[in-house]
Design a protein around this motif. Structure first.
Motif, short mmCIF file in Angstrom:
data_model
loop_
_atom_site.label_atom_id
_atom_site.label_comp_id
_atom_site.label_asym_id
_atom_site.label_seq_id
_atom_site.Cartn_x
_atom_site.Cartn_y
_atom_site.Cartn_z
N VAL A 8 0.75 -1.43 -0.28
CA VAL A 8 -0.09 0.08 -0.08
C VAL A 8 1.06 1.28 -0.48
O VAL A 8 1.51 1.31 0.65
N VAL A 9 0.94 2.09 -1.17
CA VAL A 9 0.86 3.22 -0.81
C VAL A 9 0.11 4.30 -0.04
O VAL A 9 -1.24 3.81 -0.44
N LEU A 10 0.53 6.16 0.44
CA LEU A 10 -0.58 6.95 0.68
C LEU A 10 -0.96 7.74 -0.69
O LEU A 10 0.18 7.38 -1.92
N ASP A 11 -2.45 7.71 -0.49
CA ASP A 11 -2.59 9.35 -1.74
C ASP A 11 -3.60 10.26 -0.94
O ASP A 11 -3.61 10.07 0.33
N THR A 12 -4.20 10.99 -2.00
CA THR A 12 -4.94 11.85 -1.30
C THR A 12 -6.52 11.70 -1.84
O THR A 12 -7.41 12.45 -1.30
N SER A 13 -6.48 10.32 -1.95
CA SER A 13 -8.48 10.17 -1.89
C SER A 13 -9.05 10.14 -0.47
O SER A 13 -8.22 10.44 0.69
N VAL A 14 -9.95 9.10 -0.34
CA VAL A 14 -11.00 9.48 0.50
C VAL A 14 -10.22 7.97 1.59
O VAL A 14 -10.09 8.02 2.73
N SER A 15 -9.95 8.19 1.02
CA SER A 15 -9.24 6.27 1.80
C SER A 15 -8.00 6.15 2.29
O SER A 15 -7.04 6.18 2.89
N ARG A 16 -7.01 7.65 1.31
CA ARG A 16 -5.95 7.84 1.96
C ARG A 16 -4.91 7.17 1.45
O ARG A 16 -3.30 6.54 1.68
N THR A 17 -5.16 5.79 1.05
CA THR A 17 -4.57 4.43 0.63
C THR A 17 -4.28 4.04 -0.65
O THR A 17 -6.16 4.04 -0.99
N HIS A 18 -3.28 3.30 -1.48
CA HIS A 18 -4.69 2.37 -1.46
C HIS A 18 -3.31 1.26 -2.43
O HIS A 18 -2.49 1.22 -2.56
#
Length: 387
Positions: A49-59
């Protein structure tokens, strides 16, 4: 002379073609992660998993893999070298633990040593640079062992003794301060990619914010690590502003949300029907939140018939996990959410950055206490509701 005129254009064309091919050559960002000696987690699932800026904050960066015969393999291609972690889940889908590493090109090996809780990460320039000291630094290992040995003899009951709690916190701070000093040394080095990767490990302090522009110039605004750094600082400013409006003595912010069955609840209506309401922020994936629930249920049983109610607001973004955790915990109070996690307007207006977090509100809508845990919650409710 005619021959020379022909040869020169041909040479120019060859040079141009060679130059073009050189520019088109791209860095190989393919990676392969191999796991060995994972027999004790046979049948468990691994998620990179890496961080992102989505609702879940990870993908997830690749398909989840199941550990078989003590081994696993994950292969794919990167767009950027990233801070990452792997999450381990048991065959029932329950979270077991996570571990940070650098997702970078090449072959990386996760080796699970006997009696070790976490894996040793072999391979990768930046894994070695950023995390190598966790294995090789004798000062770090000594500090780590001290706190582990001390914690082994500390019980939940003995931790209530002030001197024991202070000693544990002192050892923890010594370890975290040393760890930060190692990351800071990397940050102050010459490798700008290492500087970008280690930025988040320094706590997003105000003095580092000025460096973001330099990192953007080097890696671009659309670099996911840059985007996450910007998001964190933006969130810090929003929370700072929000916290000022939800302090003790402030009037609570009203909101409306639905429970799992879709029934709508408005906080102001709940306040009308009760003398005191605990607004609790939690999530299915939050271990400390769920550890608090058994005690909260006891307090609810003792005081719910005396004018006390709990409104728990979930920071989950997956309904299935929210439903599963709610059923497992058998929550007896109002249990609502909006599946927007940290992007929820409710979470933002209460300035919630970490959970568990709670606010005790009286009938008038005034916040009279914050972050009441264990005996602190009991003591406050006894003070207010026991006549």
């Amino acid at each position: 002379m005619r021959t020379l005129k022909i040869i020169i254009p041909m040479l120019v064309a060859i040079v141009a073609l060679t130059s073009c091919n050189h520019k088109e050559k791209k860095e190989d960002l393919s990676f392969s992660i191999n796991g060995t000696n994972w027999e004790k987690y046979e049948g468990h699932t691994l998620d990179i998993v890496v961080l992102d800026t989505s609702v879940s904050r990870t993908h997830s960066v690749a398909e989840k893999v199941v550990i078989k015969d003590g081994k696993f393999k994950v292969s794919d291609t990167l767009k950027n070298v990233r801070n990452a972690f792997f999450g381990l889940y048991n065959p029932n889908g329950d979270f077991v633990y996570k571990q940070e590493f650098i997702l970078e090109p090449g072959t990386i090996e996760f080796v699970l040593k006997d009696k070790e809780k976490k894996a040793k990460v072999n391979g990768g320039k930046y894994n070695k640079l950023i995390y190598g000291f966790l294995e090789d630094d004798t000062v770090y290992k000594t500090k780590e062992k001290k706190i582990a040995d001390y914690a082994a003899n500390v019980t939940q009951e003995s931790y209530k003794i002030d001197s024991i709690a202070k000693k544990y916190m002192s050892l923890s701070k010594s370890l975290s301060d040393y760890k930060r000093s190692k990351f800071l040394a990397i940050y102050n080095g010459q490798d700008t990619l290492a500087k970008l990767l280690v930025f988040q490990k320094l706590g997003y302090t105000d003095d580092l914010e000025k460096d973001i522009a330099m990192l953007e110039t080097k890696f671009g605004k659309d670099n996911p690590e840059i985007e996450n750094i910007r998001r964190v600082y933006k969130g810090k400013r929003e929370r700072t502003a929000a916290i000022k409006t939800v302090g003790i003595g402030s009037v609570v912010k009203d909101f409306t949300a639905k429970n799992i069955e879709g029934k709508e609840f408005k906080l102001s209506n709940v306040l009308k029907d009760n003398d005191y309401v605990l607004v609790e922020f939690w999530a299915s994936w939050c271990g400390p939140c769920r550890a608090e629930i058994p005690h909260m249920k006891k307090a609810y049983k003792n005081f719910s018939n005396k004018g006390f109610e709990i409104v728990s607001f979930s920071l989950d973004h997956e309904k299935e996990r929210w439903v599963k955790a709610s059923k497992e915990e058998e929550l007896p109070w109002i249990n609502i959410g909006d599946l927007l996690a940290h992007k929820s307007a409710v979470v933002k207006m209460y300035g919630v950055s970490g959970i568990p977090a709670n606010f005790l509100v009286d009938k008038t809508g005034t916040i009279i206490a914050k972050d009441l845990r264990q005996e602190k919650l009991d003591k406050k409710l006894e003070e207010l509701l026991t006549k």
